[in-house]
Design a protein around this motif. Structure first.
Motif, PDB file in Angstrom:
ATOM      1  N   GLY A   1       0.807  -1.212   0.000  1.00 15.37           N
ATOM      2  CA  GLY A   1       0.000   0.000   0.000  1.00 15.37           C
ATOM      3  C   GLY A   1       0.838   1.260   0.000  1.00 15.37           C
TER       4      GLY A   1
ATOM      5  N   SER B   1       1.581   8.776  -4.548  1.00 12.40           N
ATOM      6  CA  SER B   1       0.375   8.595  -5.354  1.00 12.40           C
ATOM      7  C   SER B   1       0.495   9.343  -6.687  1.00 12.40           C
ATOM      8  CB  SER B   1      -0.847   9.089  -4.578  1.00 12.40           C
ATOM      9  OG  SER B   1      -2.023   8.891  -5.318  1.00 12.40           O
TER      10      SER B   1
ATOM     11  N   ARG C   1      -8.702  -0.799  -7.352  1.00 12.04           N
ATOM     12  CA  ARG C   1      -9.083  -0.534  -5.970  1.00 12.04           C
ATOM     13  C   ARG C   1     -10.120  -1.565  -5.517  1.00 12.04           C
ATOM     14  NH1 ARG C   1      -8.103   3.105  -2.358  1.00 12.04           N
ATOM     15  NH2 ARG C   1      -6.921   4.412  -3.819  1.00 12.04           N
TER      16      ARG C   1
ATOM     17  N   GLY D   1     -12.204  -2.102  -2.242  1.00  9.85           N
ATOM     18  CA  GLY D   1     -12.518  -1.452  -0.975  1.00  9.85           C
ATOM     19  C   GLY D   1     -11.575  -0.285  -0.766  1.00  9.85           C
ATOM     20  N   ARG D   2     -10.836  -0.310   0.336  1.00  6.58           N
ATOM     21  CA  ARG D   2      -9.877   0.755   0.620  1.00  6.58           C
ATOM     22  C   ARG D   2      -8.459   0.353   0.240  1.00  6.58           C
ATOM     23  NH1 ARG D   2     -10.835   2.903   6.622  1.00  6.58           N
ATOM     24  NH2 ARG D   2      -9.387   4.471   5.826  1.00  6.58           N
ATOM     25  N   ARG D   3      -8.310  -0.844  -0.333  1.00  5.29           N
ATOM     26  CA  ARG D   3      -6.980  -1.355  -0.668  1.00  5.29           C
ATOM     27  C   ARG D   3      -6.718  -1.260  -2.162  1.00  5.29           C
ATOM     28  NH1 ARG D   3      -6.250  -6.332  -0.420  1.00  5.29           N
ATOM     29  NH2 ARG D   3      -8.419  -7.009  -0.305  1.00  5.29           N
ATOM     30  N   LEU D   4      -5.428  -1.181  -2.503  1.00  2.80           N
ATOM     31  CA  LEU D   4      -4.985  -1.242  -3.888  1.00  2.80           C
ATOM     32  C   LEU D   4      -4.455  -2.641  -4.174  1.00  2.80           C
ATOM     33  CD1 LEU D   4      -3.043   2.123  -4.391  1.00  2.80           C
ATOM     34  CD2 LEU D   4      -5.285   1.514  -5.327  1.00  2.80           C
TER      35      LEU D   4
END
Length: 313
Positions: A20, A36, A53, A55-58
């Motif tokens: 992340g 980013s 993406r 959820g909130r993860r890559l």
């Protein structure tokens, strides 16, 4: 496609490797916004998106996984070159970068690492202490050679690594002379209602102690819980309660702090591991540590079987 920007490639590789942008920013000492933005520029120059993406993860998409495979080979070769130069005979002192999980007693860490100091080749040891998950992230990007921990490689971390058992030890119980006079007789039943200093939730010793207390039908009064082993020892030295530590370092604890060993058990054993990104250990200093640990830890445990009250030597 524009010429490949290797700085951007390294940022991408670090994000993918650590799992992340937040963790990558810590490793690279850059802001999350900077990383980013650099990743976005890298994707634009390639003409492909590399992450999706969830959820909130890559997570890497198919193209991202392909790019990562090439980047991983590229940067791994660079790190192998760095390692080869570090190990080059006749060069500068050999460097060993060690992470020590904060649940590992400091005296055990020294017991393990002193074998490296005894090598004929000059060596420079760089130690980092911290939470196991943070140290494993450092290991993943080759900022550490090994991590010394009191548990095997966790199954719930997104880091590829291998654990190597260094050794194990029985467990001893220590107290100040004043507390020892009250609770030494009739060990381990004397621990019932005794003030006890408990390792924190991250310590592998904690659940083993709790199971042993239940088996022995004793219920100590928990006077404190400590994630850091050195802080626990400081409170024990101050008389706040009885505490447990590996029998392998019992002589050192008694000599250095003037504490009394009130009993020990082989029913609670602490194990210590070297965690590395290598399936097979190759670093000369780590091999020396592994060899010495088998004698100092497993050998110590084999000599000290039994549960009972100790007499001072």
């Amino acid at each position: 496609m524009a010429a490949l920007n290797y700085k951007h490639l390294h940022y991408f590789w670090t994000v993918a490797k650590t799992g992340g942008i937040a963790r990558a920013s810590e490793r690279l000492h850059l802001t999350a916004q900077t990383i980013s933005g650099q990743i976005a520029l890298f994707e634009e120059s390639l003409g492909y998106k590399l992450f999706k993406r969830v959820g909130r993860r890559l997570e890497l998409n198919d193209t991202g996984r392909m790019v990562f495979d090439y980047a991983d080979r590229l940067f791994t070769i660079g790190e192998e070159l760095e390692e080869a130069l570090r190990f080059r005979p006749g060069g500068r002192a050999l460097q060993l970068r060690v992470g020590v999980a904060d649940a590992v007693p400091k005296a055990i860490a020294y017991l393990l690492l002193e074998a490296a100091l005894a090598m004929d080749q000059p060596i420079r040891i760089v130690c980092r202490e911290g939470k196991l998950d943070v140290l494993l992230a450092e290991l993943a990007i080759h900022r550490l050679d090994i991590v010394i921990a009191d548990s095997p490689m966790p199954a719930n971390v997104e880091v590829k690594g291998f654990h190597h058992l260094l050794g194990e030890s029985d467990t001893s119980f220590f107290a100040t002379p004043a507390l020892a006079r009250l609770y030494r007789k009739d060990f381990p039943r004397s621990l019932d209602d005794a003030p006890f200093l408990m390792p924190g939730d991250d310590a592998a010793l904690r659940p083993r102690l709790l199971r042993w207390f239940e088996k022995e039908k004793v219920r100590p009064q928990i006077a404190g819980e400590f994630d850091d082993g050195a802080l626990l020892l400081a409170f024990g030295d101050g008389g706040a309660g009885i505490f447990a530590a590996p029998s392998a370092i019992a002589a050192q604890i008694k000599k250095q702090y003037g504490l009394v060993e009130i009993g020990r058990t082989d029913a609670v054993r602490e194990q210590f591991y070297a965690i590395s990104v290598e399936r097979r250990l190759t670093h000369p200093a780590v091999l020396a540590i592994q060899s010495a640990a088998r004698a100092n830890l497993i050998g110590n445990a084999a000599r000290n079987h039994g549960t009972g009250v100790l007499t001072d030597s």
